[in-house]
Design a protein around this motif. Structure first.
Motif, PDB file in Angstrom:
ATOM      1  N   GLN A  93       0.491  -1.208   0.224  1.00  0.00           N
ATOM      2  CA  GLN A  93      -0.159   0.072   0.164  1.00  0.00           C
ATOM      3  C   GLN A  93       0.484   1.014   0.105  1.00  0.00           C
ATOM      4  O   GLN A  93       0.871   2.588  -0.250  1.00  0.00           O
ATOM      5  CB  GLN A  93      -1.069  -0.006   1.013  1.00  0.00           C
ATOM      6  N   GLU A  94       1.921   1.095  -0.070  1.00  0.00           N
ATOM      7  CA  GLU A  94       2.912   2.622   0.973  1.00  0.00           C
ATOM      8  C   GLU A  94       4.132   2.595  -0.399  1.00  0.00           C
ATOM      9  O   GLU A  94       4.537   3.776  -0.387  1.00  0.00           O
ATOM     10  CB  GLU A  94       3.707   2.232   1.822  1.00  0.00           C
TER      11      GLU A  94
ATOM     12  N   ASP B 144       5.372   3.915  -3.957  1.00  0.00           N
ATOM     13  CA  ASP B 144       4.999   4.973  -4.786  1.00  0.00           C
ATOM     14  C   ASP B 144       5.265   4.451  -6.348  1.00  0.00           C
ATOM     15  O   ASP B 144       4.856   5.277  -7.094  1.00  0.00           O
ATOM     16  CB  ASP B 144       5.517   6.071  -4.151  1.00  0.00           C
TER      17      ASP B 144
ATOM     18  N   GLY C 113      10.083   0.310  -1.727  1.00  0.00           N
ATOM     19  CA  GLY C 113       8.383   1.411  -2.115  1.00  0.00           C
ATOM     20  C   GLY C 113       8.119   1.029  -3.534  1.00  0.00           C
ATOM     21  O   GLY C 113       7.655   2.203  -3.747  1.00  0.00           O
TER      22      GLY C 113
END
Length: 269
Positions: free
Chosen positions: A32-33, A35, A64
């Protein structure tokens, strides 16, 4: 399933339906985190469950960067294997996977990590198709892919192979110690078209702003490093050569992680 249990991560397996009704088997791990999302485009005779896919799943989410793995047409053991192995079909699959990421993960940057034939295909893709990927890492890029199918320019085709191709309409081909893939006659026709000569045509196209970097083995027996260096020099592409490494860049056990380090640095700019 064993792969998921062994790694103890949240990885999802599903399919994406193309406009022609064909289904693309996909493995996805996108925290979810995250980018950004990297789409892996595997090489000839490989599949989404390859060592490189495992490497990306192990390294990218912690940085990420989500990961999308999929099977190219003619490859894998699921629906994708039934679709003819042709350049257009391969581009359509990459476009469908990329479109899925764009629609379902808006705002996330998109990268490509493409190996061997996959790097050749993705190079053609960013030249020919509207695309969202901002960076492409070409690993052991098959910049001379037509030569591998047709022979070096000016060479004569093998009479026995040509006779078999004309009789059956396909050949079963593969790299040493790898599964063989059904290559239809149409793929040889694709490779013979001048616009598919990536080595000499890439620089003449607008790549839509996509930045490219390369990594190659100094002892690659499939794509000799001199061709990779020539391609990189002519197109102003940074290239890292691992001396003593072959096509898979895994002769030294720490080399895959060094490749992952390079990719992460490149993707993060």
């Amino acid at each position: 399933m064993l792969l998921v249990l062994k790694r103890r991560i949240k990885m999802e397996k599903f399919t994406i339906t193309k406009d022609n009704g064909r289904r693309i088997p996909v493995l996805r791990e996108i925290p979810q985190e995250a980018d950004a999302v990297v789409i892996m485009v595997h090489g000839f005779t490989s599949c989404k469950e390859c060592a490189t896919g495992e490497l990306l799943l192990r390294r990218m989410p912690a940085e990420g960067i989500g990961v999308m793995l999929y099977d190219q047409p003619g490859h894998g053991t699921e629906e994708a294997a039934e679709e003819p192995f042709r350049i257009r079909n391969c581009m359509d699959s990459l476009a469908a996977v990329e479109d899925y990421v764009v629609r379902n993960y808006p705002g996330k940057e998109i990268f490509y990590f493409a190996s061997s034939y996959g790097a050749y295909l993705t190079g053609l893709y960013i030249c020919r198709r509207p695309h969202a990927g901002s960076r492409l890492m070409m690993r052991s890029g098959a910049v001379i892919m037509p030569w591998l199918f047709l022979g070096a320019p000016g060479s004569e085709p093998d009479p026995a192979s040509l006779a078999e191709l004309n009789e059956k309409g396909f050949l079963m081909l593969g790299l040493p110690d790898a599964p063989q893939i059904r290559v239809p006659k149409g793929m040889f026709e694709d490779m013979s078209r001048p616009e598919n000569d990536l080595l000499h045509r890439f620089g003449g196209y607008d790549h839509g702003g996509t930045e490219v970097a390369m990594v190659h083995g100094g002892k690659d027996p499939v794509i000799p490093v001199r061709f990779a260096r020539e391609f990189a020099e002519e197109n102003g592409i940074p290239i890292t050569v691992f001396e003593g490494q072959g096509h898979s860049l895994n002769d030294n056990p720490d080399c895959p992680d060094k490749v992952a380090d390079l990719a992460i640095d490149f993707f993060r700019g």
